[in-house]
Design a protein around this motif. Structure first.
Motif, mmCIF file in Angstrom:
data_model
loop_
_atom_site.group_PDB
_atom_site.id
_atom_site.type_symbol
_atom_site.label_atom_id
_atom_site.label_comp_id
_atom_site.label_asym_id
_atom_site.label_seq_id
_atom_site.Cartn_x
_atom_site.Cartn_y
_atom_site.Cartn_z
ATOM 1 N N LEU A 98 0.824 -1.204 0.000
ATOM 2 C CA LEU A 98 0.000 0.000 0.000
ATOM 3 C C LEU A 98 0.861 1.259 0.000
ATOM 4 O O LEU A 98 0.595 2.212 -0.744
ATOM 5 C CB LEU A 98 -0.918 -0.007 1.228
ATOM 6 N N LEU A 99 1.904 1.261 0.814
ATOM 7 C CA LEU A 99 2.803 2.418 0.861
ATOM 8 C C LEU A 99 3.587 2.567 -0.436
ATOM 9 O O LEU A 99 3.863 3.687 -0.881
ATOM 10 C CB LEU A 99 3.761 2.282 2.047
ATOM 11 N N GLU A 100 3.929 1.437 -1.036
ATOM 12 C CA GLU A 100 4.647 1.492 -2.313
ATOM 13 C C GLU A 100 3.726 2.017 -3.409
ATOM 14 O O GLU A 100 4.121 2.867 -4.223
ATOM 15 C CB GLU A 100 5.175 0.107 -2.674
ATOM 16 N N ASP A 101 2.497 1.546 -3.435
ATOM 17 C CA ASP A 101 1.525 2.022 -4.424
ATOM 18 C C ASP A 101 1.236 3.502 -4.236
ATOM 19 O O ASP A 101 0.958 4.215 -5.206
ATOM 20 C CB ASP A 101 0.219 1.229 -4.315
ATOM 21 N N GLY A 102 1.308 3.977 -2.972
ATOM 22 C CA GLY A 102 1.065 5.380 -2.686
ATOM 23 C C GLY A 102 2.253 6.270 -2.972
ATOM 24 O O GLY A 102 2.174 7.488 -2.783
ATOM 25 N N GLY A 103 3.376 5.697 -3.411
ATOM 26 C CA GLY A 103 4.538 6.500 -3.771
ATOM 27 C C GLY A 103 5.391 6.915 -2.594
ATOM 28 O O GLY A 103 6.224 7.806 -2.722
ATOM 29 N N CYS B 219 -2.949 9.740 3.505
ATOM 30 C CA CYS B 219 -4.384 9.505 3.480
ATOM 31 C C CYS B 219 -5.033 10.253 2.341
ATOM 32 O O CYS B 219 -5.860 9.706 1.589
ATOM 33 C CB CYS B 219 -5.006 9.929 4.808
ATOM 34 N N GLU B 220 -4.664 11.532 2.152
ATOM 35 C CA GLU B 220 -5.244 12.315 1.067
ATOM 36 C C GLU B 220 -4.811 11.784 -0.282
ATOM 37 O O GLU B 220 -5.604 11.727 -1.230
ATOM 38 C CB GLU B 220 -4.816 13.776 1.224
ATOM 39 N N ARG B 221 -3.533 11.342 -0.372
ATOM 40 C CA ARG B 221 -3.023 10.841 -1.655
ATOM 41 C C ARG B 221 -3.754 9.588 -2.084
ATOM 42 O O ARG B 221 -3.972 9.347 -3.259
ATOM 43 C CB ARG B 221 -1.529 10.564 -1.528
#
Length: 247
Positions: free
Chosen positions: A186-191, A239-241
């Motif tokens: 999830l963190l990787e997908d979120g950049g 969260c916003e991203r």
């Protein structure tokens, strides 16, 4: 097999079996106990710190003498001792146990001992401070929860490395590992970071329950994107991203 304190493998097995099902608070109390020490690491031939540091140095090209290392769940300071031999010099220690912090301080390698029960108390580290954030063996059932990953990421500088090692040797730990993998992705997908290296090791310590070596330890090495600070300056949280889907 006998430890330096005189415990054989059978005694270590009984000791650790008594901890099954512990909460993180009970784990803290266990390590704080005056009767219990961490000498069973030698008895179990615990090699995860050595294996993770090997993976780290294979993927790190910075100046070892100037970078800052955050050693989370530092225990007796084995990680810092191994890294010091390889030229690293600046260490900050975090552990839930006051007794373990005292043991780690005896190495005279750490500069700022910090006590925190991760998952219950926030990680005592300023945002964007550390070049290397390392957590060996303190991530799992009865220890630090999956949610701590985001705090580790926040503590790292843009471009810093976050290094994790954990066992995956029981049904409960396998479920924890599945949840952990989901959070990492999830963190990787979120950049927020990208993965540099993943290593599965077939042998990392003796199994204190069945007298054979445990099947695997998962070692993750992750890279925090350099543009992490740009997102902060823009005022956008993770969260916003991600559109608030997981918040």
């Amino acid at each position: 097999i006998m430890s330096s304190k005189g415990r054989n493998l059978a005694e270590v097995r009984n000791l650790l079996q008594s901890c099954n099902g512990f909460s993180s608070e009970q784990t803290k109390q266990f390590y704080d106990s005056e009767e219990e020490t961490y000498d069973f690491v030698d008895t179990l031939a615990f090699r995860a710190p050595h294996q993770l540091i090997d993976l780290l140095v294979a993927n790190f090209s910075g100046d070892r003498g100037t970078v800052w290392v955050l050693d989370v769940a530092c225990s007796t300071g084995l990680v810092a001792k191994l890294m010091f031999k390889l030229g690293f010099r600046n260490f900050v220690e975090v552990d839930c146990s006051e007794r373990m912090l005292e043991e780690a301080a005896k190495t005279k390698l750490y500069q700022e001992p910090q006590q925190a029960l991760l998952g219950t108390e926030p990680l005592p580290a300023q945002t964007g401070t550390f070049d290397l954030v390392i957590l060996v063996g303190g991530l799992g059932v009865g220890f630090a929860p999956v949610s701590v990953i985001r705090e580790l990421c926040d503590a790292a500088k843009p471009g810093g490395l976050i290094c994790l090692a954990r066992g995956n040797h029981s049904s409960a730990e396998k479920e924890f590992g599945t949840n952990l993998e989901g959070e990492l992705q999830l963190l990787e997908d979120g950049g927020l970071w990208s993965r540099v290296a993943v290593q599965k090791v077939e042998r990392y310590m003796l199994d204190p329950q069945v007298e054979m070596e445990l099947p695997s330890v998962l070692s993750f090495l992750t890279f925090v994107f350099p543009n992490k600070r740009l997102w902060q300056r823009e005022g956008r949280t993770l969260c916003e991203r991600l559109g608030g889907a997981v918040c």
